[in-house]
Design a protein around this motif. Structure first.
Motif, short mmCIF file in Angstrom:
data_model
loop_
_atom_site.label_atom_id
_atom_site.label_comp_id
_atom_site.label_asym_id
_atom_site.label_seq_id
_atom_site.Cartn_x
_atom_site.Cartn_y
_atom_site.Cartn_z
N GLY A 126 0.81 -1.22 0.00
CA GLY A 126 0.00 0.00 0.00
C GLY A 126 0.85 1.27 0.00
O GLY A 126 0.55 2.22 -0.72
N LEU A 127 1.91 1.28 0.80
CA LEU A 127 2.80 2.44 0.84
C LEU A 127 3.48 2.64 -0.52
O LEU A 127 3.65 3.77 -0.98
N THR A 128 3.82 1.55 -1.16
CA THR A 128 4.40 1.64 -2.50
C THR A 128 3.42 2.29 -3.47
O THR A 128 3.81 3.12 -4.29
N GLY A 129 2.15 1.93 -3.37
CA GLY A 129 1.14 2.54 -4.23
C GLY A 129 0.99 4.03 -3.97
O GLY A 129 0.90 4.83 -4.91
N VAL A 130 0.97 4.41 -2.71
CA VAL A 130 0.84 5.83 -2.37
C VAL A 130 2.04 6.61 -2.89
O VAL A 130 1.89 7.68 -3.50
N LEU A 131 3.24 6.10 -2.65
CA LEU A 131 4.44 6.79 -3.13
C LEU A 131 4.51 6.84 -4.65
O LEU A 131 4.91 7.87 -5.23
N PHE A 173 1.93 6.90 -6.66
CA PHE A 173 0.93 7.89 -7.08
C PHE A 173 1.46 9.30 -6.90
O PHE A 173 1.37 10.14 -7.81
N VAL A 174 2.04 9.59 -5.75
CA VAL A 174 2.56 10.93 -5.47
C VAL A 174 3.68 11.28 -6.44
O VAL A 174 3.69 12.37 -7.03
N GLU A 231 2.41 11.94 -9.96
CA GLU A 231 1.68 13.20 -10.11
C GLU A 231 2.60 14.42 -10.00
O GLU A 231 2.37 15.42 -10.65
N GLY A 291 0.02 9.34 -12.15
CA GLY A 291 0.05 8.84 -10.79
C GLY A 291 -0.51 7.44 -10.65
O GLY A 291 0.15 6.56 -10.08
N ALA A 350 1.54 4.09 -9.59
CA ALA A 350 1.08 3.41 -8.37
C ALA A 350 0.84 1.94 -8.67
O ALA A 350 1.27 1.07 -7.91
#
Length: 86
Positions: free
Chosen positions: A21-26, A28-29, A32, A52, A56
């Motif tokens: 999940g953290l990998t997905g958030v990072l 995405f950020v 973007e 993003g 992600a």
């Protein structure tokens, strides 16, 4: 299966999910905020958009497979060795 063993497996699965999940958030950020140029290619085959959500998805799938395959092998071998010794 003992209660301690179940707790250990639950901990590892929660940690695995948090890392993915953290990998997905990072991803995405970073996708973007930073222009990363070329679009990512999932497993060198499937082109993803250089946005993003594309980064992600790329990061989540890559990390999930890179961590999941060895983790699955450890679980399989652990269960198999426990069955042999019991």
């Amino acid at each position: 299966m003992s209660e301690t063993r179940r707790d250990g497996r639950r901990f590892v699965l929660v940690l695995y999910a948090l890392i993915v999940g953290l990998t997905g958030v990072l991803g995405f950020v970073l996708g973007e905020v930073i222009d990363l140029g070329a679009p990512p290619r999932l497993f060198f085959l499937l082109p993803l958009p250089p946005t993003g959500p594309g980064f992600a998805l790329y990061g989540m799938v890559t990390v999930a497979v890179a961590l999941g395959v060895p983790l699955g092998l450890v679980v399989y071998l652990s269960d198999r060795l426990d069955a042999e010794t019991a």
